[in-house]
Scaffold this motif. Sequence first.
Motif, PDB file in Angstrom:
ATOM      1  N   LEU A  62       0.846  -1.195   0.000  1.00  0.00           N
ATOM      2  CA  LEU A  62       0.000   0.000   0.000  1.00  0.00           C
ATOM      3  C   LEU A  62       0.884   1.249   0.000  1.00  0.00           C
ATOM      4  CD1 LEU A  62      -2.537  -1.182   2.744  1.00  0.00           C
ATOM      5  CD2 LEU A  62      -2.838  -1.289   0.259  1.00  0.00           C
ATOM      6  N   TRP A  63       1.537   1.523  -1.115  1.00  0.00           N
ATOM      7  CA  TRP A  63       2.529   2.598  -1.145  1.00  0.00           C
ATOM      8  C   TRP A  63       2.480   3.320  -2.487  1.00  0.00           C
ATOM      9  CZ3 TRP A  63       5.079   4.545   2.847  1.00  0.00           C
ATOM     10  CH2 TRP A  63       6.185   5.366   2.628  1.00  0.00           C
ATOM     11  N   ASN A  64       2.392   4.641  -2.442  1.00  0.00           N
ATOM     12  CA  ASN A  64       2.385   5.462  -3.670  1.00  0.00           C
ATOM     13  C   ASN A  64       1.317   5.004  -4.656  1.00  0.00           C
ATOM     14  OD1 ASN A  64       4.510   7.121  -2.830  1.00  0.00           O
ATOM     15  ND2 ASN A  64       6.073   5.844  -3.796  1.00  0.00           N
ATOM     16  N   LEU A  65       0.109   4.892  -4.184  1.00  0.00           N
ATOM     17  CA  LEU A  65      -0.979   4.410  -5.028  1.00  0.00           C
ATOM     18  C   LEU A  65      -1.517   5.481  -5.975  1.00  0.00           C
ATOM     19  CD1 LEU A  65      -3.036   2.533  -2.255  1.00  0.00           C
ATOM     20  CD2 LEU A  65      -1.235   1.601  -3.716  1.00  0.00           C
ATOM     21  N   PHE A  66      -1.149   6.731  -5.774  1.00  0.00           N
ATOM     22  CA  PHE A  66      -1.856   7.870  -6.357  1.00  0.00           C
ATOM     23  C   PHE A  66      -1.508   8.209  -7.797  1.00  0.00           C
ATOM     24  CE2 PHE A  66       2.056   9.305  -4.518  1.00  0.00           C
ATOM     25  CZ  PHE A  66       2.535  10.244  -5.419  1.00  0.00           C
ATOM     26  N   LEU A  67      -0.258   8.017  -8.214  1.00  0.00           N
ATOM     27  CA  LEU A  67       0.133   8.454  -9.558  1.00  0.00           C
ATOM     28  C   LEU A  67      -0.597   7.637 -10.619  1.00  0.00           C
ATOM     29  CD1 LEU A  67       3.978   9.193  -9.740  1.00  0.00           C
ATOM     30  CD2 LEU A  67       2.094  10.746 -10.272  1.00  0.00           C
ATOM     31  N   PRO A  68      -1.288   8.283 -11.554  1.00  0.00           N
ATOM     32  CA  PRO A  68      -2.032   7.558 -12.586  1.00  0.00           C
ATOM     33  C   PRO A  68      -1.121   6.682 -13.443  1.00  0.00           C
ATOM     34  CG  PRO A  68      -2.672   9.864 -12.526  1.00  0.00           C
ATOM     35  CD  PRO A  68      -1.463   9.739 -11.663  1.00  0.00           C
ATOM     36  N   SER A  69      -1.717   5.745 -14.125  1.00  0.00           N
ATOM     37  CA  SER A  69      -0.964   4.724 -14.856  1.00  0.00           C
ATOM     38  C   SER A  69      -0.198   5.260 -16.053  1.00  0.00           C
ATOM     39  CB  SER A  69      -1.914   3.603 -15.311  1.00  0.00           C
ATOM     40  OG  SER A  69      -3.034   4.141 -15.971  1.00  0.00           O
ATOM     41  N   ASN A  70      -0.424   6.513 -16.449  1.00  0.00           N
ATOM     42  CA  ASN A  70       0.309   7.062 -17.593  1.00  0.00           C
ATOM     43  C   ASN A  70       1.697   7.579 -17.218  1.00  0.00           C
ATOM     44  OD1 ASN A  70      -1.549   9.037 -16.314  1.00  0.00           O
ATOM     45  ND2 ASN A  70      -0.475  10.517 -17.590  1.00  0.00           N
ATOM     46  N   TYR A  71       2.062   7.521 -15.931  1.00  0.00           N
ATOM     47  CA  TYR A  71       3.407   7.904 -15.493  1.00  0.00           C
ATOM     48  C   TYR A  71       4.270   6.658 -15.340  1.00  0.00           C
ATOM     49  CZ  TYR A  71       1.600  12.566 -14.358  1.00  0.00           C
ATOM     50  OH  TYR A  71       1.056  13.812 -14.428  1.00  0.00           O
ATOM     51  N   LYS A  72       5.538   6.768 -15.703  1.00  0.00           N
ATOM     52  CA  LYS A  72       6.426   5.609 -15.575  1.00  0.00           C
ATOM     53  C   LYS A  72       6.659   5.249 -14.104  1.00  0.00           C
ATOM     54  CE  LYS A  72      10.844   8.160 -15.736  1.00  0.00           C
ATOM     55  NZ  LYS A  72      12.147   8.279 -16.447  1.00  0.00           N
ATOM     56  N   GLU A  73       6.489   6.233 -13.209  1.00  0.00           N
ATOM     57  CA  GLU A  73       6.661   5.961 -11.776  1.00  0.00           C
ATOM     58  C   GLU A  73       5.385   5.430 -11.125  1.00  0.00           C
ATOM     59  OE1 GLU A  73       9.193   9.550 -13.014  1.00  0.00           O
ATOM     60  OE2 GLU A  73       7.067   8.993 -13.194  1.00  0.00           O
ATOM     61  N   SER A  74       4.336   5.227 -11.915  1.00  0.00           N
ATOM     62  CA  SER A  74       3.018   4.880 -11.378  1.00  0.00           C
ATOM     63  C   SER A  74       2.977   3.499 -10.753  1.00  0.00           C
ATOM     64  CB  SER A  74       1.979   4.951 -12.504  1.00  0.00           C
ATOM     65  OG  SER A  74       0.742   4.416 -12.095  1.00  0.00           O
ATOM     66  N   PHE A  75       2.109   3.347  -9.760  1.00  0.00           N
ATOM     67  CA  PHE A  75       1.805   2.060  -9.158  1.00  0.00           C
ATOM     68  C   PHE A  75       0.985   1.208 -10.124  1.00  0.00           C
ATOM     69  CE2 PHE A  75      -0.731  -0.791  -6.500  1.00  0.00           C
ATOM     70  CZ  PHE A  75       0.226  -1.291  -5.614  1.00  0.00           C
ATOM     71  N   GLY A  76       0.295   1.882 -11.049  1.00  0.00           N
ATOM     72  CA  GLY A  76      -0.446   1.154 -12.061  1.00  0.00           C
ATOM     73  C   GLY A  76      -1.952   1.250 -11.963  1.00  0.00           C
ATOM     74  N   LEU A  77      -2.443   2.201 -11.182  1.00  0.00           N
ATOM     75  CA  LEU A  77      -3.887   2.364 -11.021  1.00  0.00           C
ATOM     76  C   LEU A  77      -4.390   3.525 -11.873  1.00  0.00           C
ATOM     77  CD1 LEU A  77      -4.160   2.071  -7.123  1.00  0.00           C
ATOM     78  CD2 LEU A  77      -4.610   0.259  -8.796  1.00  0.00           C
ATOM     79  N   THR A  78      -5.646   3.474 -12.254  1.00  0.00           N
ATOM     80  CA  THR A  78      -6.285   4.611 -12.909  1.00  0.00           C
ATOM     81  C   THR A  78      -6.787   5.571 -11.832  1.00  0.00           C
ATOM     82  OG1 THR A  78      -8.469   3.583 -12.888  1.00  0.00           O
ATOM     83  CG2 THR A  78      -7.051   3.131 -14.790  1.00  0.00           C
ATOM     84  N   ASN A  79      -7.153   6.781 -12.237  1.00  0.00           N
ATOM     85  CA  ASN A  79      -7.750   7.724 -11.290  1.00  0.00           C
ATOM     86  C   ASN A  79      -9.048   7.161 -10.710  1.00  0.00           C
ATOM     87  OD1 ASN A  79      -6.226  10.441 -11.275  1.00  0.00           O
ATOM     88  ND2 ASN A  79      -6.308   9.909 -13.438  1.00  0.00           N
TER      89      ASN A  79
END
Length: 427
Positions: A62-79
Amino acid sequence: MFPELSEKAQNLIKVLTKFVDEECIPSEQRFEEELGTTEQQRFGSEPPVVEELRVKARKLGLWNLFLPSNYKESFGLTNYEYAHMCEIMGKSPMLAPSATNCNAPDTGNMEVLARYGNEDQKKKWLVPLMDGKIRSAFAMTEPAVPSSDATNISTSLTEVEGGYLVNGRKWFIGNGSHPNLKVFITMVKSGNTHKEYKELVKKSTLGERHLQHSVVLIPKDTKGVRIVRPMKVFGFDDAPHGESEIIFNDVFIPKENVVLGLGRGFEIVQGRLGPGRLHHAMRILGMAERSLELMIERGLNRIINGTPLIEKGVIMDWISKSRIDIDSSRLLVLNAACAVDTKGTIMSKKEIALAKISVPNAALRVIDRAIQAHGAMGVCQDTPLAYFYANIRTLRIADGPDEVHSFQIAKNEVKQARARISNKSKI
């Protein structure tokens, strides 16, 4: 129709719900005790319980869930998927967002760096922020100007040999007094005299007034940076983060501390505040949901003249109205999140504005009913209701007051109506 949640998101929701209900909420009293009572104690160090929860959250994924999936640093979730999780975190706003490294304003600042920062800026600031080692602040609001319109920002950026000097006063800056704060992402006025300005005017679709501001990175320990005080909101100091007043007095920064380029500040702020407003709305739902739970528990447990309070017709009416307020608000939030996923932030201004206005107002109605049901207990420190109310009431002003967004919504509706009328007259 809303999209179906992925299996990954569904599993995370289950884990996060258990974490918030069984780890964060039961730790809130300890968090308050560890904060202490004096200003030096409350802003001198972060309560140990926060780091303990962070360790548990990371182990649970449960870490850094917020960045949308279009960022390379994303956790992989959509908004849309994150909206469901952000609501769960909102049930314990003092602990759950920090424990999962999904707390404002760091989430917005990390998105600014991920979207607009260069590789050196990312390495220096984004990496440690995403690792939870440091905290950041977004310094925009000023006491001397109506900051709801970013073009009014007056903190100056003056070019000198080797870089720039920053001068100005900011206030209500989230994380401004946090003991782990390391950098201010700061909105400044760079003016219209620098060499890049004329080229920007030629290329940009924005008006000239919207090209006179920039965003710069100011390390907290830079000479001339002074944290004046943590501002109180309805008596709450928001420790250990603080909503602080900051003075920049001849603060020197090198040219590489400009984000994206001179004159690009308004563009960056618009890109940052859209998701930020939506994240606030998501968390607000969690606070409203918990307030309803507390109201029902109060109704069941409070005995008046031999009968439970909940048997009073007015309490049942409050419960019904609160459920309507929460569920209708959730639809607006999910609709806005889906819009951002499909159309992008800029094209989703209407959906974000609708949620930004409606959700805090609905949540305040729910919390007010819960406070009334608790009587004196509802306005003191024995429940989180007073804190919830202060927090959410502030959000009717933060990120642009309701009236600004309401006017823009109405303006667009009138524009569309005029277009329809004009088209009819041509037939």
